[in-house]
Design a protein around this motif. Structure first.
Motif, PDB file in Angstrom:
ATOM      1  N   PHE A  40       0.773  -1.315  -0.136  1.00  0.00           N
ATOM      2  CA  PHE A  40       0.055  -0.088   0.099  1.00  0.00           C
ATOM      3  C   PHE A  40       0.782   1.276  -0.037  1.00  0.00           C
ATOM      4  CE2 PHE A  40      -3.731  -2.088   2.271  1.00  0.00           C
ATOM      5  CZ  PHE A  40      -4.131  -2.740   1.408  1.00  0.00           C
ATOM      6  N   HIS A  41       1.953   1.392   0.976  1.00  0.00           N
ATOM      7  CA  HIS A  41       2.651   2.438   0.929  1.00  0.00           C
ATOM      8  C   HIS A  41       3.523   2.893  -0.331  1.00  0.00           C
ATOM      9  CE1 HIS A  41       5.439   5.268   2.733  1.00  0.00           C
ATOM     10  NE2 HIS A  41       6.540   4.542   2.160  1.00  0.00           N
ATOM     11  N   LEU A  73       2.600   5.793  -3.045  1.00  0.00           N
ATOM     12  CA  LEU A  73       4.106   6.825  -3.635  1.00  0.00           C
ATOM     13  C   LEU A  73       4.117   6.797  -5.062  1.00  0.00           C
ATOM     14  CD1 LEU A  73       7.096   6.050  -1.318  1.00  0.00           C
ATOM     15  CD2 LEU A  73       5.598   8.090  -1.351  1.00  0.00           C
ATOM     16  N   ILE A  74       3.925   5.674  -5.705  1.00  0.00           N
ATOM     17  CA  ILE A  74       3.687   5.780  -7.049  1.00  0.00           C
ATOM     18  C   ILE A  74       2.566   6.460  -7.864  1.00  0.00           C
ATOM     19  CG2 ILE A  74       3.784   4.168  -9.050  1.00  0.00           C
ATOM     20  CD1 ILE A  74       4.932   2.149  -7.428  1.00  0.00           C
ATOM     21  N   ASN A  75       1.228   6.303  -7.270  1.00  0.00           N
ATOM     22  CA  ASN A  75       0.328   7.021  -7.577  1.00  0.00           C
ATOM     23  C   ASN A  75       0.483   8.481  -7.405  1.00  0.00           C
ATOM     24  OD1 ASN A  75      -2.607   7.120  -8.613  1.00  0.00           O
ATOM     25  ND2 ASN A  75      -3.146   7.653  -6.357  1.00  0.00           N
ATOM     26  N   GLN A  76       0.953   9.078  -6.140  1.00  0.00           N
ATOM     27  CA  GLN A  76       1.223  10.366  -6.098  1.00  0.00           C
ATOM     28  C   GLN A  76       2.061  10.971  -7.108  1.00  0.00           C
ATOM     29  OE1 GLN A  76       2.495  10.108  -1.941  1.00  0.00           O
ATOM     30  NE2 GLN A  76       0.278  10.591  -0.999  1.00  0.00           N
ATOM     31  N   ALA A  96       6.541   7.164 -12.988  1.00  0.00           N
ATOM     32  CA  ALA A  96       5.446   6.698 -12.004  1.00  0.00           C
ATOM     33  C   ALA A  96       4.471   6.296 -13.064  1.00  0.00           C
ATOM     34  CB  ALA A  96       5.207   7.733 -11.212  1.00  0.00           C
ATOM     35  N   ASP A  97       4.304   7.104 -14.198  1.00  0.00           N
ATOM     36  CA  ASP A  97       3.241   6.479 -15.108  1.00  0.00           C
ATOM     37  C   ASP A  97       3.300   5.146 -15.443  1.00  0.00           C
ATOM     38  OD1 ASP A  97       1.889   9.014 -14.890  1.00  0.00           O
ATOM     39  OD2 ASP A  97       2.577   9.672 -16.567  1.00  0.00           O
ATOM     40  N   GLU A  98       4.659   5.117 -15.797  1.00  0.00           N
ATOM     41  CA  GLU A  98       4.958   3.502 -16.564  1.00  0.00           C
ATOM     42  C   GLU A  98       5.019   2.417 -15.406  1.00  0.00           C
ATOM     43  OE1 GLU A  98       8.752   1.018 -18.203  1.00  0.00           O
ATOM     44  OE2 GLU A  98       9.070   3.146 -17.484  1.00  0.00           O
ATOM     45  N   ALA A  99       5.234   2.786 -14.042  1.00  0.00           N
ATOM     46  CA  ALA A  99       5.049   2.025 -12.919  1.00  0.00           C
ATOM     47  C   ALA A  99       3.654   1.593 -12.625  1.00  0.00           C
ATOM     48  CB  ALA A  99       5.899   2.346 -11.692  1.00  0.00           C
ATOM     49  N   MET A 100       2.791   2.818 -13.102  1.00  0.00           N
ATOM     50  CA  MET A 100       1.299   2.390 -12.546  1.00  0.00           C
ATOM     51  C   MET A 100       0.853   1.543 -13.894  1.00  0.00           C
ATOM     52  SD  MET A 100      -0.130   3.782 -10.085  1.00  0.00           S
ATOM     53  CE  MET A 100      -1.664   4.356 -10.537  1.00  0.00           C
ATOM     54  N   PRO A 114      -6.804   2.868  -5.825  1.00  0.00           N
ATOM     55  CA  PRO A 114      -7.631   2.278  -6.392  1.00  0.00           C
ATOM     56  C   PRO A 114      -6.544   0.643  -6.565  1.00  0.00           C
ATOM     57  CG  PRO A 114      -8.219   4.193  -7.344  1.00  0.00           C
ATOM     58  CD  PRO A 114      -6.740   4.300  -6.484  1.00  0.00           C
ATOM     59  N   LEU A 115      -5.569   0.767  -6.940  1.00  0.00           N
ATOM     60  CA  LEU A 115      -4.780  -0.410  -7.379  1.00  0.00           C
ATOM     61  C   LEU A 115      -4.422  -1.256  -6.016  1.00  0.00           C
ATOM     62  CD1 LEU A 115      -2.457   0.726 -10.017  1.00  0.00           C
ATOM     63  CD2 LEU A 115      -4.426  -0.312 -10.456  1.00  0.00           C
ATOM     64  N   GLY A 116      -4.488  -0.547  -4.730  1.00  0.00           N
ATOM     65  CA  GLY A 116      -4.319  -1.180  -3.484  1.00  0.00           C
ATOM     66  C   GLY A 116      -5.432  -1.998  -3.335  1.00  0.00           C
ATOM     67  N   TYR A 117      -6.733  -1.568  -3.717  1.00  0.00           N
ATOM     68  CA  TYR A 117      -7.658  -2.388  -3.292  1.00  0.00           C
ATOM     69  C   TYR A 117      -8.063  -3.448  -4.233  1.00  0.00           C
ATOM     70  CZ  TYR A 117      -9.603   1.253  -0.120  1.00  0.00           C
ATOM     71  OH  TYR A 117      -9.604   2.067   0.955  1.00  0.00           O
TER      72      TYR A 117
END
Length: 197
Positions: free
Chosen positions: A54-55, A59-62, A71-75, A127-130
């Motif tokens: 989650f943590h 960070l990636i989402n932020q 971060a876009d690529e990681a998402m 949302p990816l966490g959920y």
């Protein structure tokens, strides 16, 4: 004339609680702390759990919300990994259901459940966490069916271990996706103008 006074509602609130029934799923939620060096025994490395996921996912989402292309690529990679894992989990469940279908007519099994499941309140800022939590709960349901099928001799011990290993690996791979992310202070404009070292 109607009263033109404007009113606002309060913020929307919701809570999510999950119940985990198997030690396999609980281990994936909790992870493992690194072991301490004792004599010549090799040190056990730590394993990421859901709270650490989650943590890192937050960070990636932020960073993605600030137009960071890395971060876009990681998402994107995380979303693809979640989608592929959900599809593979569905395939594993179908395969197990085919094996359990060998149960003779006249035999009924009740759904297996822990007498003391672990109830966990879940909150994440992405949302990816959920979606990862939903996958974990799906794995927990799958693991219950695998253990029940093994108990009644519908699958072999090797098949049981293989199913549980394959299902757990799906979540560990998702955890690994966020572990590989390294924060770089940059925007899409920096990347387009090659201003990043």
């Amino acid at each position: 004339m109607a009263d033109q006074k404007l009113t606002k509602t309060g913020s929307l609130q919701s809570e999510m609680t999950i119940a985990l029934h198997t030690n396999y799923a609980i281990g994936l939620w909790q992870g493992r702390k690194p072991g301490k060096q004792e004599g010549d025994a090799p040190v056990k490395h730590g394993i990421i759990g859901m709270p650490q996921f989650f943590h890192r996912a937050t960070l990636i989402n932020q960073d993605s919300l600030t137009n960071n292309p890395w971060a876009d690529e990681a998402m994107y990679r995380l979303e693809e990994k979640l989608k592929a894992a959900a599809e593979t989990m569905s395939e594993l469940i179908q395969k197990l259901d085919q094996e359990v279908a060998l149960l003779p007519k006249g035999v009924t099994l009740t759904e297996v459940a822990s007498v003391e499941p672990l109830d966990i309140q879940v909150f994440t800022r992405t949302p990816l966490g959920y979606r990862c939590v939903f996958l974990l709960v799906g794995f927990d349901q799958f693991a219950k069916k695998v253990l029940q099928a093994s108990h009644y001799g519908l699958i072999t011990r090797n098949a049981r271990d293989s199913y549980l290993s394959e299902g757990g690996r799906l979540l560990r791979q998702i955890y690994g996706t966020v572990l590989s992310y390294r924060r770089v202070e940059a925007t899409r404009l920096d990347a387009a103008e090659n201003n990043v070292y």
